[in-house]
Design an enzyme around this catalytic site. Structure first.
Site, PDB file in Angstrom:
ATOM      1  N   LEU B 132       0.631  -1.168   0.184  1.00 55.34           N
ATOM      2  CA  LEU B 132       0.014  -0.252   0.207  1.00 55.34           C
ATOM      3  C   LEU B 132       1.166   0.862   0.318  1.00 55.34           C
ATOM      4  CD1 LEU B 132      -2.506  -1.401   2.806  1.00 55.34           C
ATOM      5  CD2 LEU B 132      -2.950  -1.489   0.631  1.00 55.34           C
ATOM      6  N   ASP B 133       1.039   1.583  -0.981  1.00 60.17           N
ATOM      7  CA  ASP B 133       1.274   3.605  -0.457  1.00 60.17           C
ATOM      8  C   ASP B 133       0.209   4.657  -0.677  1.00 60.17           C
ATOM      9  OD1 ASP B 133       3.754   2.080  -2.150  1.00 60.17           O
ATOM     10  OD2 ASP B 133       2.993   2.099  -3.928  1.00 60.17           O
ATOM     11  N   CYS B 134       1.268   4.841   0.893  1.00 60.68           N
ATOM     12  CA  CYS B 134      -0.052   6.063   1.136  1.00 60.68           C
ATOM     13  C   CYS B 134       0.781   7.872   1.188  1.00 60.68           C
ATOM     14  CB  CYS B 134      -0.034   5.210   2.334  1.00 60.68           C
ATOM     15  SG  CYS B 134      -0.544   3.588   3.079  1.00 60.68           S
TER      16      CYS B 134
END
Lengths: 211, 258
Positions: B132-134
């Protein structure tokens, strides 16, 4: 040392890493999906990641269970099951309903569970310490409590094995479970020896040289 | 219990290994450079896991990536996860046949959830790492996909609240804002995790030195710390960082020499 090592290719698992480790140790890995070649081998590795039920279906469809049984009629044949490959040696697994295994060892396979009393992460991923049995050939020259790499949601229960016939190494993740088993020339490791640094290589060397 | 893990992440783009800063890539060197400056047969003994991601900005040459993976992992007996644009069972299968033990999925989590179920049926959920790139914006964490180029219409806390319905084995929580800055991890990301989270959590983005790794390992919500900083741990940098962490009593595995 055993020279030719047949890695059973039933479509599941990181065969490349297992083959690399065997090559590194100076033996000659042959990846095979040919039941006749498997039946004629006297050194077998059963790798595997994934679903127990799916693996057994593939193994039965391709008659690898019969090929393994035939290979084991030769009293010199040895077998190492890795990860799911070890679980498949057991009597049955509760993964996706109860599925019978190869039944080479009597142990049962079931899922880890987390509850309020014992909170654990599932899957069990990472290096854990392994308590190795005394007089084990698989763990020869490996210090007790060495770390090995695990990645699994299901585990083999310790209960239900014959202490006179088998050596069992254990690890703990919420509960104690079978980390490795050796029953005559049938061996299995829940952890990935090919991913467990130098201790893992030593264990594979032991399998090749001492059985 | 499993010990905590120190993970090194390699970013690959079209034959080169990259340094990333807020997802802008800078080319550092090829496989030969990596062998000279790291030598994974040796570095493998300083890390608990290697993650290799194909973050190519041009169309991916998947076969070339698999070949690179094979070359990298040939004499590295450590766990490997690989990914980058995985959008089919076949692509995952090819990675697993090239030395990977686990497959990292990111964009497909949102665009192709059926694939995640298929991968789990085929390889088991323990084989799937949800990346997950946040990105922090408007007082919340947005999720970005496709190498950070698109923002999806679901915020991180909402996504994580539902993650137990996806058959994944781990979560790789990466901060785009901290990525490559060397300012340390963004611990606020962890506040978005549901308390009941069952799968292990890998924290990534922002490590500049071993102190940052120590900070990450100190947080009880973190099962593994990752760094993709290709320049800060060259030579024996990873070995030194690991030794320092073990000396300060972090519960990392001690690898025995034979």
């Amino acid at each position: 040392m055993e020279n030719k090592v047949t890695i059973i290719d039933y479509g599941m698992g990181n065969l490349w890493s297992v083959a690399s480790a065997i090559k590194f140790l100076g033996a000659d890995p042959v990846v095979s999906h040919d039941p006749i070649e498997i039946a004629n081998s006297n050194c077998l590795v059963l790798p595997g990641v994934g679903s127990f039920r799916r693996a057994m279906e593939t193994i039965k469809t391709n008659k690898y269970d019969q090929a393994i049984a035939e290979a084991l009629t030769n009293s010199k044949t040895k077998l190492l099951g890795i990860c799911l490959g070890m679980q498949l040696l057991g009597a049955s697994s509760t993964e996706d309903g109860v599925t019978p295994g190869l039944g080479l060892v009597p142990n049962l396979v079931t899922r880890f569970s987390s509850n309020n009393d014992i909170k654990i992460k599932i899957p069990h991923i990472g290096f854990s310490e392994v308590k190795s049995p005394k007089n084990s050939s698989l763990f020869a020259n490996i210090p007790d409590n060495s770390c090995f790499y695990f990645v699994h949601s299901y585990f083999m229960e310790i209960a239900n094995y014959d202490v006179t016939k088998s050596h069992v190494a254990t690890a703990t993740h919420g509960t104690d479970f079978v980390a490795a088993i050796e029953s005559g020339r049938i061996c299995g490791t829940q952890f990935h020896p090919e991913k467990s640094q130098k201790s893992g290589l030593q264990l594979m060397r032991n399998f090749l040289e001492r059985f | 219990m499993a010990k905590k893990r120190l993970i090194f992440t390699l970013l690959y783009d079209n034959g080169s290994f990259m340094l990333s800063r807020n997802f802008r890539l800078q080319k550092i060197g090829d496989l030969k450079w990596l062998e000279t400056n790291y030598g994974f047969s040796e570095v493998g003994y300083s890390i608990d896991e290697l993650i290799v991601l194909d973050v190519s900005r041009t169309p991916r040459d998947r076969q070339a990536f698999c070949e690179t993976l094979k070359a990298l992992t040939f004499d590295c007996f450590a766990p490997i996860a690989a990914g980058g644009g995985v959008n089919s069972v076949k692509e995952a299968h090819d990675l697993l046949r090239s030395g990977a033990d686990k497959v990292v999925v990111n964009t497909a989590l949102h665009t192709n959830p059926d694939l995640i179920s298929k991968l789990a049926t085929e390889f088991g959920r323990q084989c799937i790492v949800a990346s997950l790139d946040c990105k922090y914006s408007d007082n919340t964490y947005q999720l970005v996909t496709n190498n950070g180029s698109e923002t999806i219409d679901l915020e991180l806390p909402q996504f994580l609240a539902e993650i137990s319905s996806l058959p994944v084995g781990e979560i790789y929580l990466n901060s785009v804002d901290r990525d490559g800055t060397g300012n340390g991890y963004d611990f606020k990301l962890l506040d978005c995790l549901p308390k009941s989270i069952e799968v292990p959590v890998i924290l990534a983005g922002g490590v500049g030195n071993s102190k940052h790794l120590a900070e990450g390992l100190s947080d009880h919500r973190v099962d593994a710390v990752a760094t993709a900083n290709l320049l800060n741990f060259m030579g024996n940098g990873l070995a030194l960082a690991r030794a320092e962490l073990i000396n300060t009593n972090f519960d990392l595995p001690v690898f025995i020499e034979y």
